[in-house]
Design an enzyme around this catalytic site. Structure first.
Site, short mmCIF file in Angstrom:
data_model
loop_
_atom_site.label_atom_id
_atom_site.label_comp_id
_atom_site.label_asym_id
_atom_site.label_seq_id
_atom_site.Cartn_x
_atom_site.Cartn_y
_atom_site.Cartn_z
N GLY A 157 0.93 -1.22 -0.11
CA GLY A 157 0.01 0.02 -0.04
C GLY A 157 0.74 1.29 0.06
O GLY A 157 1.99 1.22 -0.34
N LEU A 183 -4.18 -5.15 -5.00
CA LEU A 183 -3.10 -4.28 -5.18
C LEU A 183 -1.79 -5.03 -4.18
O LEU A 183 -2.05 -5.41 -3.16
CB LEU A 183 -3.45 -3.10 -4.31
CG LEU A 183 -2.54 -1.88 -3.77
CD1 LEU A 183 -1.92 -1.37 -5.11
CD2 LEU A 183 -3.18 -0.87 -2.92
N ASP A 184 -0.75 -4.79 -4.98
CA ASP A 184 0.60 -5.15 -4.40
C ASP A 184 0.53 -6.83 -3.91
O ASP A 184 1.45 -7.12 -3.12
CB ASP A 184 0.98 -4.42 -3.18
CG ASP A 184 1.14 -2.89 -3.46
OD1 ASP A 184 1.61 -2.55 -4.64
OD2 ASP A 184 1.13 -2.27 -2.45
N GLU A 185 -0.19 -7.61 -4.56
CA GLU A 185 -0.21 -9.13 -4.28
C GLU A 185 0.18 -9.80 -5.61
O GLU A 185 0.05 -11.22 -5.49
CB GLU A 185 -1.85 -9.57 -3.79
CG GLU A 185 -2.05 -8.86 -2.73
CD GLU A 185 -1.39 -9.47 -1.44
OE1 GLU A 185 -0.92 -10.68 -1.56
OE2 GLU A 185 -1.36 -8.72 -0.37
#
Length: 241
Positions: A157, A183-185
């Site tokens: 994040g 997100l960011d995964e």
């Protein structure tokens, strides 16, 4: 689970390409395998997405100009005018799409049309400070590489350096991954770290992190362009050069 990458020189091979492809497909069906064949004779076209930070952009363009990244930079896309001078330095088209909550999906659709019009193969988010919509990510599965300024999965994040400073970390990192609907995964391609101490404030972490970010992103882009990545579920298998 077994993964393999085979690199071969087909310059003097007399067999037609379609015959080779058929034989590989038949072999995969026989043994229940999946395969992907790249002849390596098509230069990839990339689009670089940026906002206001320029360190990753400069690194990518300089490496490409030096011949270290085998690709053509089709365009640079941004939500701000700030980095147009960088694009002008390299003679690359610079397109600006101002983003608001109200026009985000409409602007993304315009960007998608532009990518398709110019036959873009890879999108590189070089500190592009916009969260792409799930529909955008779904259109370019395993074709969007993002650089996140932390050692994921830690500090995902926004403002990861601030979060890291608050926790008193002894290492900061950067992670390049494929962008997904979460997100960011996305599957991680490349990571690196650098030691920090209690003497470092947030500005120090940001300064040190920039060195990691540009190197990690460039290495991930090169691995993709070299066809050295196999994506399996939530993981990337990255072969050495």
């Amino acid at each position: 689970m077994f993964f393999q990458r085979i690199l071969f020189d087909h310059a003097n091979v007399s067999v037609e390409r379609d015959v080779i492809e058929d034989e590989i497909n038949n072999l995969c069906v026989r043994f229940g395998m999946k395969s992907q064949l790249s002849w390596g004779d098509k230069r990839r076209r990339i689009a670089i997405f940026v906002s206001k930070y320029d360190h990753c952009l400069w690194e990518l363009l300089l490496r490409q100009q030096a011949g270290e990244l085998d690709c053509e930079v089709a365009m640079i896309i941004s939500n701000h005018e700030k980095l147009r001078h960088v694009a002008d330095t390299f003679g690359i088209a610079y397109r600006v799409f101002p983003i608001t909550k109200e026009n985000k999906l409409q602007q993304e659709e315009r960007q998608i049309c532009l990518m398709q019009e110019h036959n873009v193969d890879l999108l590189v988010l070089a500190r592009y400070m916009q969260v792409l919509s799930p529909s955008f990510c779904a259109r370019f599965q395993n074709q969007i590489i993002n650089i996140h300024h932390s050692f994921l999965p830690a500090f995902s994040g926004g403002k990861p350096y601030h979060k890291a400073h608050e926790r008193g970390v002894k290492l900061v990192g950067a992670t390049a991954h494929y962008a997904t609907t979460e997100l960011d995964e996305g599957p991680i391609i490349e990571q690196d770290i650098m030691r920090v101490s209690h003497r470092d404030d947030v500005k120090d972490l940001i300064r040190k992190g920039k060195t990691l970010e540009k190197t990690v992103l460039t290495n991930a882009v090169k691995a993709h362009l070299d066809d050295r990545i196999i994506t399996h579920h939530s993981k990337c298998i990255v072969f050495a050069e």
